[in-house]
Structure formats: structure tokens, C-alpha cells
Design a protein around this motif. Structure first.
Motif, PDB file in Angstrom:
ATOM      1  N   GLY A  30       0.835  -1.024  -0.008  1.00  0.00           N
ATOM      2  CA  GLY A  30      -0.091  -0.006  -0.028  1.00  0.00           C
ATOM      3  C   GLY A  30       0.787   1.187  -0.009  1.00  0.00           C
ATOM      4  N   LEU A  31       0.236   2.228   0.805  1.00  0.00           N
ATOM      5  CA  LEU A  31       1.032   3.534   0.749  1.00  0.00           C
ATOM      6  C   LEU A  31       2.307   3.503   0.928  1.00  0.00           C
ATOM      7  N   ALA A  32       2.962   2.699   1.911  1.00  0.00           N
ATOM      8  CA  ALA A  32       4.154   2.700   2.540  1.00  0.00           C
ATOM      9  C   ALA A  32       5.066   2.485   1.235  1.00  0.00           C
ATOM     10  N   MET A  95       4.657  16.467  -1.016  1.00  0.00           N
ATOM     11  CA  MET A  95       3.817  17.251  -0.145  1.00  0.00           C
ATOM     12  C   MET A  95       2.477  16.719   0.652  1.00  0.00           C
ATOM     13  N   VAL A  96       2.140  15.530  -0.220  1.00  0.00           N
ATOM     14  CA  VAL A  96       1.100  14.730   0.467  1.00  0.00           C
ATOM     15  C   VAL A  96       1.263  13.438   0.988  1.00  0.00           C
ATOM     16  N   SER A  97       2.625  13.559   1.371  1.00  0.00           N
ATOM     17  CA  SER A  97       3.167  12.262   1.866  1.00  0.00           C
ATOM     18  C   SER A  97       2.451  12.253   3.251  1.00  0.00           C
ATOM     19  N   HIS A  98       2.220  10.900   3.662  1.00  0.00           N
ATOM     20  CA  HIS A  98       1.569  10.472   4.995  1.00  0.00           C
ATOM     21  C   HIS A  98       2.359   9.364   5.730  1.00  0.00           C
ATOM     22  N   ASN A 105       2.582  20.190   5.867  1.00  0.00           N
ATOM     23  CA  ASN A 105       1.487  20.535   5.906  1.00  0.00           C
ATOM     24  C   ASN A 105       1.468  21.488   4.659  1.00  0.00           C
ATOM     25  N   VAL A 106       0.442  21.329   3.670  1.00  0.00           N
ATOM     26  CA  VAL A 106       0.306  22.151   2.643  1.00  0.00           C
ATOM     27  C   VAL A 106      -1.025  22.983   2.555  1.00  0.00           C
ATOM     28  N   ARG A 229      -8.593   7.298  -0.151  1.00  0.00           N
ATOM     29  CA  ARG A 229      -8.484   6.891   1.297  1.00  0.00           C
ATOM     30  C   ARG A 229      -7.218   7.085   1.923  1.00  0.00           C
ATOM     31  N   GLY A 230      -6.303   7.534   1.342  1.00  0.00           N
ATOM     32  CA  GLY A 230      -5.192   7.844   2.102  1.00  0.00           C
ATOM     33  C   GLY A 230      -4.166   6.577   2.396  1.00  0.00           C
ATOM     34  N   GLY A 231      -4.595   5.595   1.528  1.00  0.00           N
ATOM     35  CA  GLY A 231      -3.753   4.427   1.741  1.00  0.00           C
ATOM     36  C   GLY A 231      -4.341   3.261   2.311  1.00  0.00           C
TER      37      GLY A 231
END
Length: 277
Positions: A30-32, A95-98, A105-106, A229-231
Motif C-alpha cells: 500500500g501507501l508505504a 507534499m501529500v506524504s503520510h 502541511n500544505v 482514502r489515504g492508503g
């Protein structure tokens, strides 16, 4: 020189596989994976530029020379467009990394997310065109690696048949993933009214998700859904080979078209030289 070319080819293959995997946020953890592999991709892309820096310098210095061919100018412009769009994808991804950079923060994270995705569809086409223009180099490298010095007639027929099959498969995937709709959203991504762009982008990705509920194109829909869904969609079981085939097939359409357009251009040029009158 041979070793450098081998490194270039290997690096390009790795970058190509990674890039198509980025179109689904649920693959390989996933996101990682998406963010960590994205940083590796950024480093590989910088390395790719450095390995070709000599060509960039030579063409840049000759850009105002009238003797410089339009083919070289066009290739330079394509590479510049790739540089700008690829840089934007990398920066917007940060910029949108979680996961890797969670504390950044943008102001308008939604816009960065939407353009990060939409511009990626444009870059997929640009990479395809770039590969198509250099496809003969790829073929020559493969021949050297396999010790094949001359193609036989039956090999050419097989290659033409495979090319046709790949082209039809790619066109099918373009239709199934609503790729043209995504491509249109990438063109308008940097419009004056960013709010309107965001709405159009969300609608196009929702359409892409609906169109990707069946078959091989399912990977496209799940990928965009996972991004929104942010991953959190990382638990969805995704066929990695399916994702690679889907988006490599789409890229292959641009490779084939660019290759044969260049081949036609060279044929006309040679014919003009042979028959000037």
C-alpha cells in the motif's frame, strides 16, 4: 561505454516497472511502498539525467544553431516536458506524504493530490513517446545482450504480430480504464480555477473507478480509490502482474505510435534525399 549503456537499460526497466506500479496504491503493502519506492524512483530519475547529461549539454549549446535538426529539437523539448512534469509529480508526492514525510502541511492538499495523480497519466504517455523514439536503441541493446546479430525474416513477422497484439491490448486497456478522461484532467490540472479543476478531476477518477470494476482494468479503479482514502485500501488484494500489464499496455500504445511515426519520417527523409526532384 558498453557498461554505461547496460546500466542505462537496466535503470530504465526498473523505473518503468516502478512507475506503472504507482498507478495502484494497494500494491506491495500500500501507501508505504508507494512513498518509499517513489523516493527510490526519484533518485533513479536523477541518475538517468546525469547519465545523459553529456547529450543535454551538447544540444543546449547548439539550440540556436540552424543546423540542429528538428528531430533533435523535438526530442529535447519532450525531455524538458518530462523533466518538468516528473519533478512536479515527485514534489507533489512529498507534499501529500503520510508515511515518509507526515509532518509536511500544505495549504491545498486536495489540489496537490488531484494533480499528482492526473499529471501521472500525462507522464505515462510522455514516457511511452520517449521510449518509442529510442526504441531502436533498445532493440540494438537487446541484440547485443542475446548475441543476435541479424534478424531473420520469420523473427520480423513474429515481432510484427506481437506488436499488433500489444497495440490492441493497450487500446483495450485505454478504454477500460477511461485513460482519455484522466488525460484530459491532466491537461486542465493547472487551470486558473483550481477548485473547478479539482471537481473535474474527482469526477474523472470516479468514472475511472466505475469503469475499472471488471477484468484487468480493475487495478486502475482500486488504485485511485486507495489514494483518496489515504492508503487505507492497502488491505485489498491486488494482482501486481495485472497492474503492470494494464499500464504497461497503455504505455506501449504510445511507444508503438511514436516508433512508427519516427520510422515513417526517416523513410520520407531518405526518399527525398534519394530523389531530390
Amino acid at each position: 561505454m558498453k557498461k554505461i549503456n547496460d546500466v542505462k537499460l537496466a535503470l530504465d526497466v526498473v523505473m518503468g516497472v516502478l512507475f506503472v506500479l504507482f498507478f495502484n496504491k494497494n500494491v506491495l503493502g500500500g501507501l508505504a511502498f508507494h512513498e518509499i519506492a517513489g523516493l527510490f524512483f526519484a533518485g533513479a530519475y536523477v541518475t538517468h539525467i546525469l547519465l545523459n547529461l553529456g547529450w543535454v549539454k551538447r544540444v543546449t549549446l547548439k539550440m540556436f544553431d540552424r543546423r540542429l535538426s528538428w528531430r533533435v529539437r523535438g526530442s529535447y523539448a519532450l525531455n524538458f516536458l518530462l523533466l518538468v512534469s516528473m519533478t512536479f509529480i515527485i514534489v507533489s508526492g512529498i507534499m501529500v506524504s503520510h508515511v515518509v514525510f507526515p509532518n509536511i502541511n500544505v495549504g491545498d492538499e486536495g489540489w496537490f493530490k488531484m494533480t499528482h495523480i492526473s499529471v501521472s497519466f500525462l507522464v505515462l504517455a510522455l514516457i511511452g513517446i520517449h521510449v518509442g523514439l529510442h526504441w531502436q536503441w533498445v532493440v540494438n541493446m537487446c541484440k547485443k545482450m542475446t548475441s543476435v546479430k541479424k534478424s531473420r525474416a520469420w523473427m520480423r513477422y513474429v515481432a510484427q504480430g506481437v506488436t499488433l497484439i500489444v497495440l490492441l491490448f493497450g487500446l483495450y486497456q485505454i478504454n477500460q480504464t477511461s485513460y482519455v478522461t484522466h488525460l484530459k484532467s491532466s491537461v486542465s490540472a493547472f487551470g486558473v480555477n483550481t477548485q473547478q479543476t479539482g471537481i473535474e478531476g474527482r469526477e474523472s477518477f470516479q468514472n475511472g473507478e466505475r469503469s475499472g470494476m471488471n477484468g484487468g482494468s480493475r487495478s486502475g479503479g482500486e488504485g485511485q480509490s486507495g489514494f483518496r482514502r489515504g492508503g487505507k485500501g492497502g488491505n485489498v488484494n491486488v494482482n501486481v502482474a495485472n497492474v503492470i500489464l494494464t499500464y504497461t499496455g497503455i504505455m506501449a500504445v504510445f511507444v508503438i505510435v511514436a516508433y512508427y511515426l519516427r520510422k515513417l519520417s526517416l523513410y520520407r527523409k531518405n526518399k527525398t534525399v534519394a530523389n531530390p526532384n
